[in-house]
Design an enzyme around this catalytic site. Structure first.
Site, PDB file in Angstrom:
ATOM      1  N   GLU A 196      28.123  62.302  68.156  1.00  0.00           N
ATOM      2  CA  GLU A 196      27.368  63.324  68.873  1.00  0.00           C
ATOM      3  C   GLU A 196      26.365  64.007  67.948  1.00  0.00           C
ATOM      4  OE1 GLU A 196      27.858  67.702  70.922  1.00  0.00           O
ATOM      5  OE2 GLU A 196      29.681  66.565  70.443  1.00  0.00           O
ATOM      6  N   GLY A 197      25.139  64.134  68.413  1.00  0.00           N
ATOM      7  CA  GLY A 197      24.139  64.884  67.680  1.00  0.00           C
ATOM      8  C   GLY A 197      24.301  66.375  67.917  1.00  0.00           C
ATOM      9  N   THR A 226      29.190  67.592  74.092  1.00  0.00           N
ATOM     10  CA  THR A 226      30.546  67.437  73.579  1.00  0.00           C
ATOM     11  C   THR A 226      31.510  67.014  74.679  1.00  0.00           C
ATOM     12  OG1 THR A 226      30.146  69.091  71.853  1.00  0.00           O
ATOM     13  CG2 THR A 226      32.437  68.568  72.354  1.00  0.00           C
ATOM     14  N   GLY A 233      22.045  69.689  69.558  1.00  0.00           N
ATOM     15  CA  GLY A 233      20.823  70.028  70.276  1.00  0.00           C
ATOM     16  C   GLY A 233      20.193  68.782  70.876  1.00  0.00           C
ATOM     17  N   LYS A 259      31.246  64.278  65.032  1.00  0.00           N
ATOM     18  CA  LYS A 259      30.100  65.182  65.076  1.00  0.00           C
ATOM     19  C   LYS A 259      29.757  65.508  63.632  1.00  0.00           C
ATOM     20  CE  LYS A 259      27.839  68.946  67.341  1.00  0.00           C
ATOM     21  NZ  LYS A 259      27.514  69.413  68.690  1.00  0.00           N
TER      22      LYS A 259
END
Length: 220
Positions: free
Chosen positions: A112-113, A17, A115, A38
């Site tokens: 953003e993924g 992040t 994990g 996200k």
């Protein structure tokens, strides 16, 4: 056509992040309209998903939570399990439609993924499948700890094997301890490159400040 990056990491808690928000700030400083997104998040504190808040506030123009995130689950566990706990199913096609909608009207998206790259979404799908659907260059965030080389090379292998465009990698000092000798050199030698930046350790990292550590001249 969507332009930007898909940001993944060697693990959870590696600073995706912070890096994503720093990328948003870096491109915004160039005068671009940038959306930090996200689509899937798990783990709320007092009803707030901090990652989503950081990205939506960094975006230019700022976005609402609903414009930054599609699926939000309270439990701080893998998203597909968090979804099952509340009787939901994560729909990959819905995520792709959501991201296409949010990309309209901006110059670039930073997605953003959650994990690592292969974290499951359920129904046999993972964030790798989301990356395949997006076809955005992938940026890998590497936690600069002992073992980083192995985790980074395995992640890079999984990304490249799927034929995804490689956007580069960012090294992040998550802990105050010095980086083990040879770690950065091993990453520079083993990863496809380029290194977009190395972030120093900060107890309370500020993405806008850290954006100055990024070198985007070699990025797609």
């Amino acid at each position: 056509m969507m332009k930007g990056f898909f940001v993944t990491g060697t693990d959870t808690g590696v600073g995706k992040t912070v890096v994503s928000a720093a990328l948003v700030h870096a491109y915004a400083a160039r005068g671009e309209r940038v959306a930090g997104l996200k689509p899937v998040v798990s783990g709320a504190v007092d009803g707030v998903w901090e990652d989503v808040e950081i990205l939506r506030q960094a975006s230019v123009p700022p976005r609402s939570r609903e414009e930054c995130n599609l699926y939000a689950f309270p439990a701080a566990i893998a998203p597909h399990w968090a979804a099952q706990q509340v009787g939901q199913r994560i729909d990959l096609d819905a995520i792709l439609r959501f991201l296409e909608e949010q990309a309209a009207g901006v110059d670039r998206v930073i997605v953003e993924g959650a994990g690592g790259f292969l974290v499951p979404l359920g129904d046999g799908r993972s964030f790798a499948d989301l990356a395949l659907g997006l076809r955005l260059p992938v940026v890998l965030v590497v936690d600069l700890r002992l073992g980083a080389i192995n985790h980074a090379l395995l992640s890079a292998e999984a990304i490249i094997r799927r034929g995804l465009p490689w956007g580069g990698w960012v090294g992040n000092h998550v802990r105050p301890q010095p980086v083990a000798a040879g770690t950065l050199e091993g990453l520079q030698e083993g990863l496809p490159g380029p290194c977009l930046g190395v972030f120093p350790y900060h107890a309370a990292p500020r993405p806008q400040t850290l954006s100055r550590c990024l070198n985007l001249s070699a990025s797609p």
